[in-house]
Scaffold this motif. Sequence first.
Motif, PDB file in Angstrom:
ATOM      1  N   UNK A   1      46.387 101.441  38.983  1.00  0.00           N
ATOM      2  CA  UNK A   1      45.804 102.783  39.000  1.00  0.00           C
ATOM      3  C   UNK A   1      44.690 102.877  40.032  1.00  0.00           C
ATOM      4  N   UNK A   2      43.855 101.840  40.122  1.00  0.00           N
ATOM      5  CA  UNK A   2      42.785 101.864  41.111  1.00  0.00           C
ATOM      6  C   UNK A   2      43.355 101.935  42.526  1.00  0.00           C
ATOM      7  N   UNK A   3      44.409 101.191  42.799  1.00  0.00           N
ATOM      8  CA  UNK A   3      45.006 101.221  44.132  1.00  0.00           C
ATOM      9  C   UNK A   3      45.612 102.593  44.404  1.00  0.00           C
ATOM     10  N   UNK A   4      46.242 103.197  43.403  1.00  0.00           N
ATOM     11  CA  UNK A   4      46.796 104.535  43.585  1.00  0.00           C
ATOM     12  C   UNK A   4      45.691 105.515  43.969  1.00  0.00           C
ATOM     13  N   UNK A   5      44.545 105.403  43.339  1.00  0.00           N
ATOM     14  CA  UNK A   5      43.437 106.305  43.643  1.00  0.00           C
ATOM     15  C   UNK A   5      42.729 105.934  44.939  1.00  0.00           C
TER      16      UNK A   5
ATOM     17  N   UNK B   1      46.446  94.618  50.190  1.00  0.00           N
ATOM     18  CA  UNK B   1      47.045  95.659  49.355  1.00  0.00           C
ATOM     19  C   UNK B   1      48.367  95.202  48.750  1.00  0.00           C
ATOM     20  N   UNK B   2      49.293  94.728  49.590  1.00  0.00           N
ATOM     21  CA  UNK B   2      50.615  94.334  49.089  1.00  0.00           C
ATOM     22  C   UNK B   2      50.550  93.194  48.068  1.00  0.00           C
ATOM     23  N   UNK B   3      49.824  92.102  48.364  1.00  0.00           N
ATOM     24  CA  UNK B   3      49.745  91.035  47.351  1.00  0.00           C
ATOM     25  C   UNK B   3      49.160  91.505  46.027  1.00  0.00           C
ATOM     26  N   UNK B   4      48.150  92.379  46.101  1.00  0.00           N
ATOM     27  CA  UNK B   4      47.521  92.836  44.863  1.00  0.00           C
ATOM     28  C   UNK B   4      48.466  93.711  44.061  1.00  0.00           C
ATOM     29  N   UNK B   5      49.229  94.579  44.721  1.00  0.00           N
ATOM     30  CA  UNK B   5      50.231  95.371  44.005  1.00  0.00           C
ATOM     31  C   UNK B   5      51.247  94.463  43.318  1.00  0.00           C
ATOM     32  N   UNK B   6      51.680  93.415  44.018  1.00  0.00           N
ATOM     33  CA  UNK B   6      52.678  92.506  43.458  1.00  0.00           C
ATOM     34  C   UNK B   6      52.133  91.791  42.226  1.00  0.00           C
TER      35      UNK B   6
ATOM     36  N   UNK C   1      24.782 105.016  49.069  1.00  0.00           N
ATOM     37  CA  UNK C   1      25.366 103.672  49.007  1.00  0.00           C
ATOM     38  C   UNK C   1      26.167 103.465  47.720  1.00  0.00           C
ATOM     39  N   UNK C   2      25.703 104.055  46.613  1.00  0.00           N
ATOM     40  CA  UNK C   2      26.423 103.904  45.346  1.00  0.00           C
ATOM     41  C   UNK C   2      27.776 104.600  45.409  1.00  0.00           C
ATOM     42  N   UNK C   3      27.790 105.842  45.898  1.00  0.00           N
ATOM     43  CA  UNK C   3      29.059 106.578  46.011  1.00  0.00           C
ATOM     44  C   UNK C   3      29.989 105.867  46.984  1.00  0.00           C
ATOM     45  N   UNK C   4      29.436 105.358  48.092  1.00  0.00           N
ATOM     46  CA  UNK C   4      30.263 104.632  49.048  1.00  0.00           C
ATOM     47  C   UNK C   4      30.872 103.385  48.450  1.00  0.00           C
ATOM     48  N   UNK C   5      30.080 102.646  47.678  1.00  0.00           N
ATOM     49  CA  UNK C   5      30.587 101.427  47.047  1.00  0.00           C
ATOM     50  C   UNK C   5      31.679 101.746  46.033  1.00  0.00           C
ATOM     51  N   UNK C   6      31.475 102.802  45.265  1.00  0.00           N
ATOM     52  CA  UNK C   6      32.470 103.155  44.255  1.00  0.00           C
ATOM     53  C   UNK C   6      33.765 103.648  44.890  1.00  0.00           C
ATOM     54  N   UNK C   7      33.672 104.391  45.993  1.00  0.00           N
ATOM     55  CA  UNK C   7      34.871 104.868  46.662  1.00  0.00           C
ATOM     56  C   UNK C   7      35.741 103.710  47.120  1.00  0.00           C
ATOM     57  N   UNK C   8      35.107 102.609  47.493  1.00  0.00           N
ATOM     58  CA  UNK C   8      35.845 101.450  47.974  1.00  0.00           C
ATOM     59  C   UNK C   8      36.258 100.518  46.849  1.00  0.00           C
ATOM     60  N   UNK C   9      35.406 100.364  45.846  1.00  0.00           N
ATOM     61  CA  UNK C   9      35.586  99.316  44.851  1.00  0.00           C
ATOM     62  C   UNK C   9      36.118  99.803  43.509  1.00  0.00           C
ATOM     63  N   UNK C  10      35.917 101.064  43.184  1.00  0.00           N
ATOM     64  CA  UNK C  10      36.427 101.624  41.930  1.00  0.00           C
ATOM     65  C   UNK C  10      36.849 103.062  42.169  1.00  0.00           C
ATOM     66  N   UNK C  11      37.852 103.275  43.021  1.00  0.00           N
ATOM     67  CA  UNK C  11      38.188 104.641  43.438  1.00  0.00           C
ATOM     68  C   UNK C  11      38.620 105.557  42.316  1.00  0.00           C
TER      69      UNK C  11
ATOM     70  N   UNK D   1      37.643  96.522  42.867  1.00  0.00           N
ATOM     71  CA  UNK D   1      38.909  96.493  43.583  1.00  0.00           C
ATOM     72  C   UNK D   1      38.822  95.640  44.838  1.00  0.00           C
ATOM     73  N   UNK D   2      37.701  95.694  45.531  1.00  0.00           N
ATOM     74  CA  UNK D   2      37.544  94.875  46.741  1.00  0.00           C
ATOM     75  C   UNK D   2      37.574  93.392  46.386  1.00  0.00           C
ATOM     76  N   UNK D   3      36.852  93.002  45.342  1.00  0.00           N
ATOM     77  CA  UNK D   3      36.843  91.599  44.933  1.00  0.00           C
ATOM     78  C   UNK D   3      38.220  91.174  44.402  1.00  0.00           C
TER      79      UNK D   3
END
Length: 565
Positions: free
Chosen positions: A554-558, A270-275, A24-34, A227-229
């Motif tokens: 950077x997080x979105x790139x990853x 994704x798009x709004x956050x990049x902007x 669960x920790x690895x899964x959360x990090x992959x989504x939230x802090x890639x 990143x999700x939040x």
Amino acid sequence: MTTDTGTPASAEIGPGTGAALLRHTIGALAERAPAVVAAAAEQMRGLRLGLSFNDGSAATLTPRHSRLVVNAGPAQDPDVEVVFDDRAMNLLFDLQCRPVDQVLPGSLDVRGEPERVLAVWRAFTLLSQRASGLRFVQELWEDYRQQSPALWGTDTRTDRGEARTDPPEATGWTALDYLNRHRPAPATQDAADAGIGGRLVIPPRPLWSGHTSTPWWEELPLTDADLVETMRTVRDRVADEMWHLIPDREPRRDLYDLMREYPARQGKGLRPTLTVAACVAFGGSAQEAVRSAAALELFHNGFLVHDDIADESTHRRGLPTLHTAHGAGLAVNVGDGLNLLAIDAVLSNLDTLGLARTLGLIRETLHMCRESFEGQAMELGWIRHREVPVEDEAYFTMSTKKTGWYTCISPCRIGAVCAGVTDPAVLDRFDEAFRLIGIAFQIQDDVLNLIGDEALYGKEAHGDLYEGKRTVMLIHLLRTSPDLWEHEILRQIVVRPRPEQSTASVRVVLEAMHRHGSIDYAIALADDLAARGIDHFERDLAVIPENRGKAVLRQIAHYVTTRPL
């Protein structure tokens, strides 16, 4: 196929165990802090780690490109083995001890060649120090403790199972005591509203800039850069802006209410956050980019309405497409109306951003639309003329034009313009990094259409095969199929119009893709493109100082390299 945590769906890890906590920790990090997962995977590249926990559970951790994959059960021929007892578990996420002090004789048993052990240790140092600032990860570990309160010390819940509001007593687990003392206050609506004004999320400290993190000896309040939040906060604020931009007047039933249907089926943001992140990265405030981000989302939803008609798609984000539910005539008109509102939203920046920035936004918007129309023409032309490109490069060009510009490149450039950057030489620094990342993202979406969960993916399963989309998998299949008879059969199937397709014919193509390795080829290609994109990100965008906005970019790139397939 993997679950959202990167664990094969067939694996079984018992709930409440150390192995489950790892998954669960690895899964959360992959989504939230890639970016954290990618950095840890880089340290462990080529190694297989076997972990055994104090409760009898076991798991294997393996890097796969920029991902970390957790499998249930003891590792087969691991390069490094780690066995945790109770004392080692107590110290696992302890930021108050130096990492070297966490290896205790007779407590944490580590076996393997020294170089490999050190590589694993560096990976876990990255994970532990940087993940502990995420509220979501804190909650995972707190839930783990609650399942066995006697093991760790005093329970932090009342007799009725409710969370205590008084200061928690010492648990005996140093890391948890530290988290309890620095527990972030719950975010209020007022705080969330204020956060969009000049900061990306509340509270303000990022988890990790990508290069540095808060040292273990500094006891700063734990906050998150989840990143999700972050994307949810920005998405919701931009959605509110879109709602204000869509008129509340007649004809509601056949126009303005229908305009709200696709935006209401919210994506990740994704798009709004990049902007917004690009604007903040260049010193602007988040609020300065909200109107332009809303315009991009209006364009996006207008494009989707028209794309679904052209592709004869039946579902969008789990619900019937607009033309399926309301007819092609109304849907075409709604798509036109959304694009008109988007243009009006861009022009309305004159009041807040002034003439120079608004002119820059108009130029970027026109370029984005032109690229998108050209890419759409290329793809529809292939289908119309029953052509399949021979080389991947043709797909790269089409994908960049059709979706790469308005999904990745243009949001970054538009966000920078909102902050006052109009120099083409500076704006062009986004292009190659996010071109490669955008292609990788599109290839992954194409793969998910074939092997992903339809409920999570949000589109019709195998819809690309029914529609005859010229994906990397299809191009690879027809390029590499050695049997001339099979090649001709496959070609005849894939160039058929959608009304002539059948479940049986689609299954023939899908099975051939699996048999010839076309899906695995596409996954590896996407990983390579994303990795090259990240290299360009670090080199080309070195002009941007390390700050909160750049950290989110950077997080979105990853995110492209770590999301499970």
